[in-house]
Scaffold this motif. Structure first.
Motif, short mmCIF file in Angstrom:
data_model
loop_
_atom_site.label_atom_id
_atom_site.label_comp_id
_atom_site.label_asym_id
_atom_site.label_seq_id
_atom_site.Cartn_x
_atom_site.Cartn_y
_atom_site.Cartn_z
N ARG A 115 0.83 -1.21 0.00
CA ARG A 115 0.00 0.00 0.00
C ARG A 115 0.87 1.26 0.00
O ARG A 115 0.60 2.23 -0.73
N GLU A 119 1.33 4.19 -2.96
CA GLU A 119 1.11 5.61 -2.68
C GLU A 119 2.32 6.48 -3.01
O GLU A 119 2.18 7.60 -3.50
N SER A 215 0.69 0.00 -10.22
CA SER A 215 -0.55 0.53 -10.80
C SER A 215 -0.98 1.84 -10.15
O SER A 215 -1.76 2.60 -10.73
N ASP A 217 -2.82 1.92 -7.62
CA ASP A 217 -4.09 1.60 -6.96
C ASP A 217 -3.79 0.80 -5.69
O ASP A 217 -3.29 -0.33 -5.76
N VAL A 220 -5.54 -2.68 -5.51
CA VAL A 220 -4.97 -3.64 -6.46
C VAL A 220 -3.64 -4.16 -5.94
O VAL A 220 -3.36 -5.37 -5.98
#
Length: 256
Positions: A115, A119, A215, A217, A220
């Protein structure tokens, strides 16, 4: 002009100096013993269940029992060894439930790492991870049989760990990276006993993971790393345990 008397350094007696040097030497020797034994565990020279003799290690390393005992205790604290009264010290042999718990913890840690990467990764970071993943897929494709050189398999696993730690580094949380590295060390020692029996990985296995991470995301990336780790767990359980069994199927042996 100051009238205060000049400060003088305390004078150590020869006995004190000798004691300080002895403590420093013991610490240095303990670090050396720790590094040597840890490397052998991670390389698979000391597989799960292997018995370790303090006296034999001390003789081999050319040091007293004290630094060896300190090194082994540190490895017990790391989770790589286990020590029991009247049994001695052995490389830790995981139960089926412990393996599952460790992979559950790894999944939690690396999902957060994924994550953060999604970001924070820059275009340069993403290009690096995509290159590493492609190279890793190529390396695993070369491990296509049980006769593959042991040292080569070791180098592939080292690069695999490097890939996951690099993702964590780019995520920017040093403590998270440190926690992932500790779990990777423990899993690495278990995998060393099964590496030659691992089934070939799907094509573009790590490249597809890297593409999901890159990505941008978060969801994802999170789902991709979770599936990646669950697949690894399923493969390890198939190899290391009898069907529906709980005991490590690899035969323990004494450390060489």
């Amino acid at each position: 002009m100051s009238t205060q008397p000049a400060r003088t350094q305390p004078v150590r007696s020869p006995q004190t100096e000798q004691g300080v040097r002895a403590v420093h030497q013991e610490n240095t020797l303990a670090q050396k013993a720790y590094r040597l034994v840890r490397e052998r565990i991670l390389k698979g020279d000391y597989p799960p269940g292997a018995a370790l003799s303090r006296r034999r290690l001390a003789d081999e390393f050319g040091m007293s029992l004290l630094p060896v005992a300190e090194a082994l205790q540190r490895l017990v604290n790391d989770g790589l060894l286990e020590s029991r009264p009247r049994v001695g010290t052995r490389v830790r042999t995981p139960s089926r439930d412990e393996v599952k718990d460790r992979y559950l913890l790894r999944e939690a840690l690396e999902s957060q790492s994924a994550r953060l990467f999604a970001e924070r990764a820059t275009p340069k970071d993403k290009a690096e991870i995509l290159r590493m993943a492609k190279h890793l897929d190529h390396l695993y494709a070369c491990c296509d049989g049980s006769d593959t050189d042991h040292e080569f398999r070791l180098s592939v696993r080292v690069y695999h760990v490097k890939f996951h730690l690099r993702v964590a580094e780019i995520g920017g949380c040093a403590l998270l990276r440190q926690s992932i590295e500790r779990e990777q060390d423990l899993l690495f020692s278990w995998l060393s006993d099964t590496a030659a029996q691992v089934h070939p990985l799907p094509q573009r296995y790590h490249s597809e993971l890297a593409e999901a991470l890159c990505s941008g995301d978060i969801l994802v990336a999170d789902e991709a790393i979770r599936q990646h780790i669950r697949y690894a767990l399923d493969e390890l359980l198939k190899i290391a345990y009898q069907p529906n069994g709980t005991r490590w199927r690899m035969a323990p042996k004494s450390a060489r």
